[in-house]
Scaffold this motif. Sequence first.
Motif, PDB file in Angstrom:
ATOM      1  N   LEU A  48       0.824  -1.202   0.000  1.00 53.26           N
ATOM      2  CA  LEU A  48       0.000   0.000   0.000  1.00 53.26           C
ATOM      3  C   LEU A  48       0.861   1.255   0.000  1.00 53.26           C
ATOM      4  O   LEU A  48       0.548   2.248  -0.662  1.00 53.26           O
ATOM      5  CB  LEU A  48      -0.917  -0.021   1.230  1.00 53.26           C
ATOM      6  N   ARG A  49       1.979   1.209   0.734  1.00 57.82           N
ATOM      7  CA  ARG A  49       2.886   2.365   0.762  1.00 57.82           C
ATOM      8  C   ARG A  49       3.539   2.581  -0.588  1.00 57.82           C
ATOM      9  O   ARG A  49       3.726   3.727  -1.031  1.00 57.82           O
ATOM     10  CB  ARG A  49       3.945   2.164   1.843  1.00 57.82           C
ATOM     11  N   GLN A  50       3.873   1.492  -1.284  1.00 56.93           N
ATOM     12  CA  GLN A  50       4.448   1.629  -2.621  1.00 56.93           C
ATOM     13  C   GLN A  50       3.469   2.293  -3.585  1.00 56.93           C
ATOM     14  O   GLN A  50       3.851   3.142  -4.388  1.00 56.93           O
ATOM     15  CB  GLN A  50       4.842   0.249  -3.156  1.00 56.93           C
ATOM     16  N   ILE A  51       2.189   1.904  -3.494  1.00 60.88           N
ATOM     17  CA  ILE A  51       1.189   2.490  -4.386  1.00 60.88           C
ATOM     18  C   ILE A  51       1.006   3.970  -4.087  1.00 60.88           C
ATOM     19  O   ILE A  51       0.934   4.805  -4.997  1.00 60.88           O
ATOM     20  CB  ILE A  51      -0.141   1.727  -4.240  1.00 60.88           C
ATOM     21  N   ARG A  52       0.944   4.311  -2.807  1.00 62.06           N
ATOM     22  CA  ARG A  52       0.710   5.714  -2.444  1.00 62.06           C
ATOM     23  C   ARG A  52       1.908   6.607  -2.753  1.00 62.06           C
ATOM     24  O   ARG A  52       1.736   7.792  -3.040  1.00 62.06           O
ATOM     25  CB  ARG A  52       0.366   5.800  -0.955  1.00 62.06           C
ATOM     26  N   GLU A  53       3.104   6.039  -2.675  1.00 61.41           N
ATOM     27  CA  GLU A  53       4.298   6.839  -2.930  1.00 61.41           C
ATOM     28  C   GLU A  53       4.534   7.079  -4.419  1.00 61.41           C
ATOM     29  O   GLU A  53       5.265   8.007  -4.777  1.00 61.41           O
ATOM     30  CB  GLU A  53       5.520   6.163  -2.314  1.00 61.41           C
ATOM     31  N   GLU A  54       3.953   6.258  -5.270  1.00 59.52           N
ATOM     32  CA  GLU A  54       4.132   6.470  -6.707  1.00 59.52           C
ATOM     33  C   GLU A  54       3.365   7.710  -7.142  1.00 59.52           C
ATOM     34  O   GLU A  54       2.159   7.814  -6.912  1.00 59.52           O
ATOM     35  CB  GLU A  54       3.647   5.261  -7.497  1.00 59.52           C
TER      36      GLU A  54
END
Length: 494
Positions: free
Chosen positions: A202-208
């Motif tokens: 989820l953090r990877q998706i939000r950071e993109e």
Amino acid sequence: MKADDADADPLVAEIPVYLAKTLADQLYVLQYPVRPHSHNYDESTILKTTIRPQSGQIEMELGLRTRGPTYDKSKGEQIALNVDGAFRDKRDSEDNFYKSSVMDKLVLTSTKALSDVSRYAVGVVRDSSLHLTPIAAVLALRPSFSYLDLADKRGRQERKDTSGEADDSDDDEKIKKVTVRFEKPETVKSRKAKEKSYGFLLRQIREEPWIEVAYHKYGSERSDFEMRKLYCMYEHEHVDQFSLGSQEYLSQLVPPTREVQATASGLPANLISRSALLSLPLHDRVKTVMTNAGVASFGELLGVFGYGSSVESALSVLKVLQQVAVLVQGNWVVKSDILYPKDSKSESGIPNELIQRGRDFVLYLFTKNTNVVRTEVGDVVGLPGNDLKDILLGVSRYQGSRAVWEFILPTDISFMKKYPEVVQRQQMIWQSRSEQLSHIFKDKQVKQDDTSKAGPSTASKKPRAVRIKLEPSDELSDTQPQPAKQRRGNRDAR
């Protein structure tokens, strides 16, 4: 094959097949499952389009016709007022969600319709030849209701300005503490486990970051130019790897079907596609997510299911959620009997029924306080150190500076205020469970005391009562171990 059968099914034509790769990593197939084909978006005004290439997400803003006979202007004005507030005219139009005084746009957000698109391609026919282009993803676009969250946030802010009440977000900021921890070196095993976790994904998706792209309608000059890339530019080249035998060709063309593994270890967001998850019944869907996540907030669960701010969907999830999870600090924790089946044992050989009791006791303590002391819990539940540590690691993190275990998620005050009936019902469940645990642990201690009295070497030992503390405090963590050691020392001396 017999000659008669071959004559009955004659060969009509042979056409060459070409593989075009110009758009192989950039071609997306968009679906609109809630929009009928007779009312498509071809004539709509596209205000803005953004994309996250790595996550495969697309967001489109479409302009609404606010002067048509089917548009309810009064309702549109009310929605714009709720979202942007009464003083929207005094701010810059760029700061408002809606540029005009009414709801003038619709936002479409995408979800992956297929997890594996390696078998799919877009084909076009030209001059009696078939040109195939592999696709990058198949995305389903649905209306987003994120403006409801903005309206709710705007309402809380206005109530705060008028009445002076503290906002939930302000309370969260006040209780936040900054701590410095020195973590152990990360191993390959721990890194792989971390990369499979829901929070990491989820953090990877939000950071993109979102990348804004230009939208060109079908039939435009740029659209026609890009469509030419669907044709192979090197028709004279041959690929020998496609020269397959008849049986191998058929197996590649129609591979054997496999059942989707809907229940697997790890989080569903990582190991199964969203489409496979959404194809399950709601109860199995919620149970699968909670079993793998362990602990999750209500907002995170709605995000996994793609429900957004839909009130009806939230109530449906909440109704099923109470069957597979319990409420702790405003967050949801999977039930112990689901995580530890009754007819199994732990690695230490302890029956899971005892593990369930110990875990329920730990969760009950967390409903009263955000941290617990491991020694106090161990004295009551009587579980081996490894089993107790596994329970604590599943729902909390160790704070070495205070020598306590702190609940893994912050208290979700907004959920507790929004659903007071659910909170009250969960409190009654926990009160009943705490009484059961109190009787169980007391009866267990009485049996141990009776056994110790029967033995000749321990006849002079005094029985020690076990009491369930409702609210364990940090002060006890420093004073309780010392008397225990003294008692053991006195018994050894005797």
